[in-house]
Write a protein that holds these residues in place. Structure first.
Motif, PDB file in Angstrom:
ATOM      1  N   ASN B 174      -1.160  33.994   5.235  1.00  0.00           N
ATOM      2  CA  ASN B 174      -1.611  33.740   3.860  1.00  0.00           C
ATOM      3  C   ASN B 174      -3.139  33.762   3.769  1.00  0.00           C
ATOM      4  OD1 ASN B 174      -1.751  31.564   5.501  1.00  0.00           O
ATOM      5  ND2 ASN B 174      -1.069  30.077   3.991  1.00  0.00           N
ATOM      6  N   ASP B 176      -5.284  35.600   2.229  1.00  0.00           N
ATOM      7  CA  ASP B 176      -5.929  35.720   0.916  1.00  0.00           C
ATOM      8  C   ASP B 176      -6.018  34.365   0.225  1.00  0.00           C
ATOM      9  OD1 ASP B 176      -6.295  38.377   1.300  1.00  0.00           O
ATOM     10  OD2 ASP B 176      -4.442  38.971   0.273  1.00  0.00           O
ATOM     11  N   GLU B 177      -4.895  33.661   0.270  1.00  0.00           N
ATOM     12  CA  GLU B 177      -4.859  32.314  -0.304  1.00  0.00           C
ATOM     13  C   GLU B 177      -5.896  31.402   0.349  1.00  0.00           C
ATOM     14  OE1 GLU B 177      -0.962  29.975  -1.219  1.00  0.00           O
ATOM     15  OE2 GLU B 177      -0.510  31.629   0.150  1.00  0.00           O
ATOM     16  N   ILE B 178      -5.934  31.497   1.683  1.00  0.00           N
ATOM     17  CA  ILE B 178      -6.857  30.641   2.433  1.00  0.00           C
ATOM     18  C   ILE B 178      -8.295  30.916   2.024  1.00  0.00           C
ATOM     19  CG2 ILE B 178      -7.865  30.250   4.716  1.00  0.00           C
ATOM     20  CD1 ILE B 178      -5.068  30.426   5.884  1.00  0.00           C
ATOM     21  N   THR B 182      -7.372  28.393  -2.345  1.00  0.00           N
ATOM     22  CA  THR B 182      -6.248  27.790  -3.064  1.00  0.00           C
ATOM     23  C   THR B 182      -5.266  27.123  -2.117  1.00  0.00           C
ATOM     24  OG1 THR B 182      -5.215  29.967  -3.036  1.00  0.00           O
ATOM     25  CG2 THR B 182      -6.294  29.297  -5.076  1.00  0.00           C
ATOM     26  N   TYR B 183      -5.415  27.455  -0.826  1.00  0.00           N
ATOM     27  CA  TYR B 183      -4.506  26.853   0.151  1.00  0.00           C
ATOM     28  C   TYR B 183      -5.303  26.004   1.125  1.00  0.00           C
ATOM     29  CZ  TYR B 183      -1.350  26.529   4.153  1.00  0.00           C
ATOM     30  OH  TYR B 183      -0.595  26.071   5.179  1.00  0.00           O
ATOM     31  N   GLN B 184      -4.968  24.733   1.222  1.00  0.00           N
ATOM     32  CA  GLN B 184      -5.656  23.877   2.185  1.00  0.00           C
ATOM     33  C   GLN B 184      -4.664  23.428   3.240  1.00  0.00           C
ATOM     34  OE1 GLN B 184      -8.476  22.866   3.146  1.00  0.00           O
ATOM     35  NE2 GLN B 184      -9.927  23.362   1.532  1.00  0.00           N
ATOM     36  N   SER B 185      -4.846  23.914   4.444  1.00  0.00           N
ATOM     37  CA  SER B 185      -3.927  23.495   5.505  1.00  0.00           C
ATOM     38  C   SER B 185      -4.313  22.101   5.963  1.00  0.00           C
ATOM     39  CB  SER B 185      -3.998  24.455   6.682  1.00  0.00           C
ATOM     40  OG  SER B 185      -5.164  24.221   7.428  1.00  0.00           O
ATOM     41  N   LYS B 186      -3.327  21.387   6.473  1.00  0.00           N
ATOM     42  CA  LYS B 186      -3.602  20.054   6.992  1.00  0.00           C
ATOM     43  C   LYS B 186      -4.449  20.143   8.245  1.00  0.00           C
ATOM     44  CE  LYS B 186       0.114  17.168   5.316  1.00  0.00           C
ATOM     45  NZ  LYS B 186       1.461  17.663   5.163  1.00  0.00           N
ATOM     46  N   GLY B 190      -8.154  26.583   7.084  1.00  0.00           N
ATOM     47  CA  GLY B 190      -8.767  27.154   5.898  1.00  0.00           C
ATOM     48  C   GLY B 190     -10.227  26.785   5.770  1.00  0.00           C
ATOM     49  N   ARG B 191     -10.492  25.499   5.919  1.00  0.00           N
ATOM     50  CA  ARG B 191     -11.863  25.006   5.812  1.00  0.00           C
ATOM     51  C   ARG B 191     -12.786  25.728   6.773  1.00  0.00           C
ATOM     52  NH1 ARG B 191     -11.069  18.924   6.358  1.00  0.00           N
ATOM     53  NH2 ARG B 191     -11.049  19.723   8.467  1.00  0.00           N
TER      54      ARG B 191
END
Lengths: 144, 223
Positions: B174, B176-178, B182-186, B190-191
């Motif tokens: 994912n 593109d989302e990252i 719009t997508y924040q992984s735990k 992503g960060r």
């Protein structure tokens, strides 16, 4: 086996962890555990994490430091991060890392001052509360 | 800045450094033990083949002789300097660091910092490069298990440092989302990636689920 760890020293009523080494993820997590235990064990009034010797503060390390501050707060003590390199501060901001709730000081002196003030404030608040509950005379009796 | 003294060899130099803190015979013993523990030979050392285990083993042995913290860190700094100058001092040749164990993350950023410093990037940019490289190395270690980071100084103009991180891991499905945020992984993947992109002057990512990921970023000097 853990051959190295960030040393935690007691200074008056404070705990000071000074990171003067290249920090592996394992060391970061160990520091968090060690400090939490030390806080619970030692009844320290505050914690300083001195990071002037750190080689990098990336998202993981920044997150770990933030968690550490929150953990300490849950245990009832304030933490001040001292000695963050200005370049690292700029880098964190540019990366969009938020360090909400993390108190910082330029150096160890500043951190100790901040914590002593915080401790003094808490104590005077406790005193006021005591006066309010017991009445002034009663408190003086107890104190006297 | 590193100053390279006239040296006979890495072994001798290390013995000299250690000898400031312990007797000559102990210095030799500590060094031999550290070599054995890190499965390196004297030849490896002279050819600048150093690994994380050697540094680790040296530090561990040295704690037996030096108890004072500040002297301890002074000594490890000296040891690192000696091991670092196994190469030519102003070596701007490309570096590839294999990422397999966690300590490799520290090694990669050490190399990135050294190159950025030798290329005379401004202090803050050195930190940005080191930070971005640290994120990339960590992503490899965490999500792909292993891979490698290439650090490539480009003479330009404009002079720049190119960083390529590649692995044959599971890929990022994912992405593109990252990158859109719009997508924040735990876990913080992503960060780290978004942070990297912010810190670099250019950023490209190719990722194929099941095949691997290749991230290329570049930092131009003097921006």
């Amino acid at each position: 086996m853990r051959s190295r760890a960030v040393p935690i020293v007691r200074f008056r009523n404070l705990l000071i962890a000074s990171i003067q080494m290249e920090l592996t993820d394992e060391l970061v997590l160990a520091l968090r555990d060690d400090l939490s235990h030390e806080i619970a064990r030692s009844s320290a009034a505050g914690v300083v994490i001195e990071i002037s010797g750190i080689d990098v503060v990336d998202s993981f390390i920044a997150g770990a430091i933030r968690d550490l501050c929150q953990t300490a707060r849950l245990l009832g003590v304030e933490t001040v991060v001292a000695g963050l390199d200005p370049g690292m501060a700029i880098t964190l901001v540019e990366m969009g890392m938020t360090m909400t709730g993390v108190r910082t000081a330029l150096n160890l002196d500043g951190a100790v001052d901040q914590l002593q003030e915080a401790v003094a404030r808490t104590e005077s608040r406790d005193d006021e509360l005591l006066h309010e509950i017991l009445g002034d005379d009663a408190v003086e009796d107890v104190a006297g | 800045m590193r100053s390279a003294p006239a040296r006979t060899g890495v072994m001798d130099e290390l013995e000299r450094v250690l000898g400031q803190y312990m007797s000559a015979i102990n210095a030799r013993g500590v060094l031999r033990l550290a070599l054995r523990r890190s499965s390196l030979s004297e030849r490896d050392l002279e050819h600048g083949r150093v690994n994380a285990r050697l540094v680790e083993a040296l530090s561990t042995s040295v704690t037996l002789y030096v108890s004072d913290r500040s002297r301890m860190s002074e000594l490890s700094q000296q040891i690192r300097t000696v091991l670092g100058v196994g190469r030519a001092d102003e070596d701007l040749s490309p570096v590839t660091v294999e990422v397999k164990v966690e300590y490799d993350i520290v090694r990669v950023r050490g190399e990135a910092r050294r190159l950025a410093n030798q290329m005379r990037f401004p202090h803050t940019d050195q930190i940005k490069i080191t930070t971005a490289v640290s994120e990339l190395a960590r992503n490899i270690f965490r999500y792909a298990g292993e891979g490698r980071v290439h650090l490539h100084p480009r003479s330009g103009p404009p002079e720049s440092l190119e960083v390529v991180a590649e692995d044959e891991g599971p890929g990022i499905d994912n992405v593109d989302e990252i990158l859109a945020g719009t997508y924040q992984s735990k876990t913080g993947l992503g960060r780290g990636l978004i942070g990297c992109r912010q810190l670099a002057d250019s950023f490209h990512i190719e990722t194929t689920p099941g095949k691997g990921t290749r991230i290329r970023l570049r930092k131009v000097r003097g921006r």
